[in-house]
Design an enzyme around this catalytic site. Sequence first.
Site, PDB file in Angstrom:
ATOM      1  N   ARG A  68       0.971  -1.081  -0.220  1.00 54.18           N
ATOM      2  CA  ARG A  68       0.027   0.211  -0.201  1.00 54.18           C
ATOM      3  C   ARG A  68       0.598   1.019  -0.046  1.00 54.18           C
ATOM      4  NH1 ARG A  68      -4.064   2.687   4.572  1.00 54.18           N
ATOM      5  NH2 ARG A  68      -3.729   4.760   3.754  1.00 54.18           N
ATOM      6  N   HIS A 114      -3.375  11.045   0.981  1.00 50.22           N
ATOM      7  CA  HIS A 114      -2.858  10.739   2.053  1.00 50.22           C
ATOM      8  C   HIS A 114      -2.102  12.171   2.750  1.00 50.22           C
ATOM      9  CE1 HIS A 114      -1.268   7.649   5.641  1.00 50.22           C
ATOM     10  NE2 HIS A 114      -0.825   9.009   5.891  1.00 50.22           N
ATOM     11  N   GLU A 161      -7.895   8.426   7.164  1.00 54.27           N
ATOM     12  CA  GLU A 161      -8.116   9.546   8.010  1.00 54.27           C
ATOM     13  C   GLU A 161      -8.686  10.544   7.928  1.00 54.27           C
ATOM     14  OE1 GLU A 161      -4.951   8.821   9.847  1.00 54.27           O
ATOM     15  OE2 GLU A 161      -4.354   6.312  10.727  1.00 54.27           O
ATOM     16  N   ASN A 301      -7.287   1.591  10.052  1.00 48.07           N
ATOM     17  CA  ASN A 301      -6.365   2.715  10.620  1.00 48.07           C
ATOM     18  C   ASN A 301      -6.427   1.769  12.135  1.00 48.07           C
ATOM     19  OD1 ASN A 301      -5.490   2.100   8.180  1.00 48.07           O
ATOM     20  ND2 ASN A 301      -4.702   4.623   8.183  1.00 48.07           N
ATOM     21  N   TYR A 303      -4.114   1.942  15.696  1.00 45.74           N
ATOM     22  CA  TYR A 303      -3.056   1.036  16.614  1.00 45.74           C
ATOM     23  C   TYR A 303      -3.131   0.640  18.025  1.00 45.74           C
ATOM     24  CZ  TYR A 303      -0.833   3.127  12.351  1.00 45.74           C
ATOM     25  OH  TYR A 303      -0.183   3.179  11.548  1.00 45.74           O
ATOM     26  N   GLU A 372      -3.810   0.017   7.814  1.00 42.64           N
ATOM     27  CA  GLU A 372      -2.484  -0.011   9.188  1.00 42.64           C
ATOM     28  C   GLU A 372      -2.716  -0.299  10.678  1.00 42.64           C
ATOM     29  OE1 GLU A 372      -1.506   4.386   9.543  1.00 42.64           O
ATOM     30  OE2 GLU A 372      -1.842   4.760   7.630  1.00 42.64           O
TER      31      GLU A 372
HETATM   32  C1  GBH Z   1      -1.093   7.042  11.164  1.00 40.23           C
HETATM   33  O1  GBH Z   1      -2.426   7.799  12.010  1.00 40.23           O
HETATM   34  C2  GBH Z   1      -0.700   7.476  10.143  1.00 40.23           C
HETATM   35  O2  GBH Z   1      -2.098   7.303   8.952  1.00 40.23           O
HETATM   36  C3  GBH Z   1       0.572   7.546   9.467  1.00 40.23           C
HETATM   37  O3  GBH Z   1       0.614   8.238   8.349  1.00 40.23           O
HETATM   38  C4  GBH Z   1       1.904   7.633  10.824  1.00 40.23           C
HETATM   39  O4  GBH Z   1       2.643   7.435  10.312  1.00 40.23           O
HETATM   40  C5  GBH Z   1       1.155   6.294  11.675  1.00 40.23           C
HETATM   41  O5  GBH Z   1      -0.281   6.497  11.977  1.00 40.23           O
HETATM   42  C6  GBH Z   1       2.067   6.207  12.447  1.00 40.23           C
HETATM   43  O6  GBH Z   1       1.854   7.594  13.144  1.00 40.23           O
HETATM   44  O7  GBH Z   1      -2.810  13.803  20.163  1.00 40.23           O
HETATM   45  O8  GBH Z   1      -3.935  11.720  20.313  1.00 40.23           O
HETATM   46  O9  GBH Z   1      -4.355  13.372  18.463  1.00 40.23           O
HETATM   47  C7  GBH Z   1      -2.768   7.093  13.074  1.00 40.23           C
HETATM   48  C8  GBH Z   1      -4.034   8.203  13.944  1.00 40.23           C
HETATM   49  C9  GBH Z   1      -4.279   9.583  15.107  1.00 40.23           C
HETATM   50  C10 GBH Z   1      -2.310   7.882  15.449  1.00 40.23           C
HETATM   51  C11 GBH Z   1      -3.635  10.568  15.558  1.00 40.23           C
HETATM   52  C12 GBH Z   1      -1.473   9.973  16.182  1.00 40.23           C
HETATM   53  C13 GBH Z   1      -2.441  11.604  16.922  1.00 40.23           C
HETATM   54  C14 GBH Z   1      -2.160  11.713  18.638  1.00 40.23           C
HETATM   55  N1  GBH Z   1      -3.118   8.579  13.715  1.00 40.23           N
HETATM   56  N2  GBH Z   1      -2.656  10.999  16.469  1.00 40.23           N
HETATM   57  S1  GBH Z   1      -3.094  12.795  19.310  1.00 40.23           S
END
Ligand code: GBH
Length: 471
Positions: A68, A114, A161, A301, A303, A372
């Site tokens: 991707r 993106h 996102e 996505n 995490y 992701e």
């Molecule tokens: C992904 O987003 C992105 O799609 C990717 O490009 C990036 O590299 C990857 O994360 C790893 O960082 O202060 O709580 O708002 C994941 C979702 C949402 C995670 C926003 C980080 C920011 C912290 N993201 N969040 S906050």
Amino acid sequence: MASLSFTTSYQIEGAVDEDGRGPSIWDAFCTKPGKIASGHNGDVACDSYHRAEEDIALLKRYGAMAYRFSISWSRVIPFGGRNDPVNEQGLQYYIKLVDNLLAAGITPLIALFHWDLPDELDKRYGGLLNKQEFVADYVNYARVIFNALSPKVKYWITFNEPWCSSVLGYNTGMLAPGRTSDRSKSPEGDGATEPWIVGHNLLVAHGTVVKIFREEYQPLYGGEIGITLNGDWAEPWDPESAADVEACDRRMEFAISWFADPIYFGHYPKTMIAQLGNRLPQWTDKEVALVKDSNDFFGMNHYCSTFVKTEIGKPERTDTVGNVDILLQNKAGEWIGPETQSTWLRPSAIGFRKLLNWLSDRYGQPKIYVTENGTSVKGENDLPLEQALKDDFRVQYFEDYIGAMAEAYTYDKVNVRAYMAWSMMDNFEWAEGYETRFGVTFIDYQNNQKRYPKASATAMSNIFAKYIKNP
Ligand code: GBH
């Protein structure tokens, strides 16, 4: 379909001035003092623009089935607009990338967007805030890409996102274009209007391009198209508290249903309507017709998980996440998961399984592609190379998460069909610069971006072989 890999244009390519590429809002944002850790930027990144062949060889060696990546709009149309010229060299870069992936037996999956909007469109008419202009320009850009690549590429993501583009780009200012201009406007909330307008515009742009794809390209070449959302799992801080359980619902709806409810049901979720009132844009019938049922697959996505507590009364801080407090500890003082390098990321594989079930139940068992999933490792950037390559924490993370996904598929009958790890290699982590690493490949930024496979790269092939069969 399983993949070891996933990257995006601005995070890996570098070569920002080459072969006619125009600047994106990220090039501009990185020049603003204090926005990016250590003043980093994507000028060189992983230098993948010059090393695509080396990267494909790595993917092949890892046994990746799919890759991707995202396309840089401003490489293809430097000024971005529908009356602006197409940059043939930029387009050729992606055509060659796709051809080389296919030749290596790797399935390409493309995200059209993106986050790296051509900067000119932001300057010209306010970028994502301007529905009419943005949708028209996005449609034109999508057509250029579909014309060149839809005979060869079978998987398309319209937007990655949209929550991040809307909230982090237009409310907290953490991501480009870094707007915070209408915070704290009104007493009944934080008063922001821009994130909701941007979210709406992204949905309309998504729906419009999906319609075009379905009418003009799908009949000829097949293929699937959908949107990718981000969402952490929310677990009540106090499971006995009805208010905390409700806060979890708000959190999930503000993160995921904001976009998924219009796509699956044709309207915004009720918690958002209740909280935001007329700051939430109204759907016209025409827009509903475009947006409803516009996903061939649900891109997700994911995490981490968090505990969520009710926080009515402090709207100025939490309006954009649903008026909730997000915590890492529950009432009993238990942590949701081990610490990573990213302050926001606490792993919980059980949370992943719960999220997949929640999506499946709420949206009628859609076909889900996990687009992701991955982790940073605490202190990884400070380790000597040899130690950084032994990323056992990441190996464990992937084993746990892919195991949880396999359980959701096997025992809970969740229709999850693809998995993409974030990320194939360390890269420019947006506001966190190069200090946070997510890759299964180590990038030595001090030494000409040399690539070194980490233990997780080897582990991933074995994990996939164990759990996931083709396709
Ligand atoms: C992904 O987003 C992105 O799609 C990717 O490009 C990036 O590299 C990857 O994360 C790893 O960082 O202060 O709580 O708002 C994941 C979702 C949402 C995670 C926003 C980080 C920011 C912290 N993201 N969040 S906050």
